[in-house]
Structures are given as C-alpha cells and as structure tokens.
Design a protein around this motif. Structure first.
Motif, PDB file in Angstrom:
ATOM      1  N   PRO A  70      -0.211  -3.113  -3.905  1.00  0.00           N
ATOM      2  CA  PRO A  70      -1.253  -3.682  -3.068  1.00  0.00           C
ATOM      3  C   PRO A  70      -0.636  -4.593  -2.020  1.00  0.00           C
ATOM      4  O   PRO A  70       0.550  -4.892  -2.077  1.00  0.00           O
ATOM      5  CB  PRO A  70      -2.092  -4.488  -4.064  1.00  0.00           C
ATOM      6  CG  PRO A  70      -1.110  -4.876  -5.106  1.00  0.00           C
ATOM      7  CD  PRO A  70      -0.126  -3.725  -5.210  1.00  0.00           C
ATOM      8  N   GLN A  71      -1.427  -5.030  -1.073  1.00  0.00           N
ATOM      9  CA  GLN A  71      -0.926  -5.962  -0.073  1.00  0.00           C
ATOM     10  C   GLN A  71      -1.078  -7.384  -0.602  1.00  0.00           C
ATOM     11  O   GLN A  71      -2.148  -7.779  -1.034  1.00  0.00           O
ATOM     12  CB  GLN A  71      -1.668  -5.805   1.244  1.00  0.00           C
ATOM     13  CG  GLN A  71      -1.087  -6.688   2.317  1.00  0.00           C
ATOM     14  CD  GLN A  71      -1.521  -6.238   3.694  1.00  0.00           C
ATOM     15  OE1 GLN A  71      -2.047  -5.149   3.862  1.00  0.00           O
ATOM     16  NE2 GLN A  71      -1.293  -7.075   4.663  1.00  0.00           N
TER      17      GLN A  71
ATOM     18  N   ARG B 189       1.040   2.232  -6.856  1.00  0.00           N
ATOM     19  CA  ARG B 189       0.885   1.857  -5.448  1.00  0.00           C
ATOM     20  C   ARG B 189       0.863   0.339  -5.376  1.00  0.00           C
ATOM     21  O   ARG B 189       0.148  -0.318  -6.123  1.00  0.00           O
ATOM     22  CB  ARG B 189      -0.399   2.439  -4.885  1.00  0.00           C
ATOM     23  CG  ARG B 189      -0.507   2.246  -3.388  1.00  0.00           C
ATOM     24  CD  ARG B 189      -1.528   3.163  -2.769  1.00  0.00           C
ATOM     25  NE  ARG B 189      -1.235   4.571  -2.891  1.00  0.00           N
ATOM     26  CZ  ARG B 189      -0.442   5.272  -2.094  1.00  0.00           C
ATOM     27  NH1 ARG B 189       0.198   4.673  -1.130  1.00  0.00           N
ATOM     28  NH2 ARG B 189      -0.267   6.566  -2.266  1.00  0.00           N
TER      29      ARG B 189
ATOM     30  N   ARG C 133       0.808  -1.231   0.000  1.00  0.00           N
ATOM     31  CA  ARG C 133       0.000   0.000   0.000  1.00  0.00           C
ATOM     32  C   ARG C 133       0.835   1.272   0.000  1.00  0.00           C
ATOM     33  O   ARG C 133       0.340   2.336   0.339  1.00  0.00           O
ATOM     34  CB  ARG C 133      -0.971   0.001   1.178  1.00  0.00           C
ATOM     35  CG  ARG C 133      -1.948  -1.131   1.124  1.00  0.00           C
ATOM     36  CD  ARG C 133      -3.008  -0.957   2.188  1.00  0.00           C
ATOM     37  NE  ARG C 133      -3.562  -2.247   2.480  1.00  0.00           N
ATOM     38  CZ  ARG C 133      -3.655  -2.775   3.681  1.00  0.00           C
ATOM     39  NH1 ARG C 133      -3.256  -2.122   4.735  1.00  0.00           N
ATOM     40  NH2 ARG C 133      -4.161  -3.958   3.840  1.00  0.00           N
ATOM     41  N   ARG C 134       2.088   1.159  -0.347  1.00  0.00           N
ATOM     42  CA  ARG C 134       2.980   2.325  -0.421  1.00  0.00           C
ATOM     43  C   ARG C 134       3.328   2.575  -1.890  1.00  0.00           C
ATOM     44  O   ARG C 134       3.188   1.693  -2.724  1.00  0.00           O
ATOM     45  CB  ARG C 134       4.274   2.061   0.367  1.00  0.00           C
ATOM     46  CG  ARG C 134       4.103   1.733   1.830  1.00  0.00           C
ATOM     47  CD  ARG C 134       3.664   2.920   2.656  1.00  0.00           C
ATOM     48  NE  ARG C 134       4.500   4.060   2.455  1.00  0.00           N
ATOM     49  CZ  ARG C 134       5.328   4.566   3.340  1.00  0.00           C
ATOM     50  NH1 ARG C 134       5.435   4.040   4.536  1.00  0.00           N
ATOM     51  NH2 ARG C 134       6.044   5.624   3.063  1.00  0.00           N
TER      52      ARG C 134
END
Length: 97
Positions: free
Chosen positions: A42-43, A40, A24-25
């Motif tokens: 995702p997890q 970005r 999420r970064r």
C-alpha cells in the motif's frame, strides 16, 4: 520512475530476499531463490506477508515492510521469526536483476 529495493538476510541456513518496487506495486518474498509469497504494497503503510522456511517441520516467518509516506524516504523491512525481529538490509540490485 520505479525505485527498486532488494532486502536480503541469510537466516537459519536459508537465503531470504524481499523485492519491493514502490507503493501499490507487487512485493515478492523469495526463499533460496524461489518465490514463496507475493503481495501488494500500500502507499504509506505497512504490509505483513507470511510464509514458511522449508524443513521438517516448516518454520513460519513474517516479513514486515513499512512503506514511507515521502517517496524520498527509504522503506523499512524486517524478518519476524520465533518472536524475534531481524532488520533486513537494503542490498542494491545489480545490473540485469
């Protein structure tokens, strides 16, 4: 605490780096030290970012970043160009970068 990764590969006369700080970064792709695309992460999933290497004509490529489900595991990053897949090694960041 954020874990920072820098994946790097020299390809076709260009320096390609991927900066990844975790799920999420932002993910940043640099060619020859200049940002060419951001996304970005995702997890626990994959992110594919596309860009082009400079030249005449420009050469398209993609970055495939696999984010692990377990934070203790390392992410996987590969450059995809002309139907080939090139694993990108995780190169430790130096102090101040």
């Amino acid at each position: 605490m954020t874990i920072r990764h820098r994946f790097h590969l020299d390809q076709n006369g260009h320096s390609i780096s991927v900066l990844y700080e975790g799920p999420r970064r932002p993910v940043e792709v640099l060619v020859d030290g200049k940002t060419v695309v951001m996304g970005r992460a995702p997890q626990a999933a994959r992110t594919v970012l596309t860009a082009s290497l400079p030249g005449d004509p420009p050469r398209p490529f993609a970055i495939d970043l696999a984010c692990p489900a377990d934070p203790a595991d390392s992410p996987m990053c590969a450059l995809m160009e002309d139907g080939m897949r090139y694993p990108m090694p995780d190169v430790p960041l130096r102090r101040g970068r």
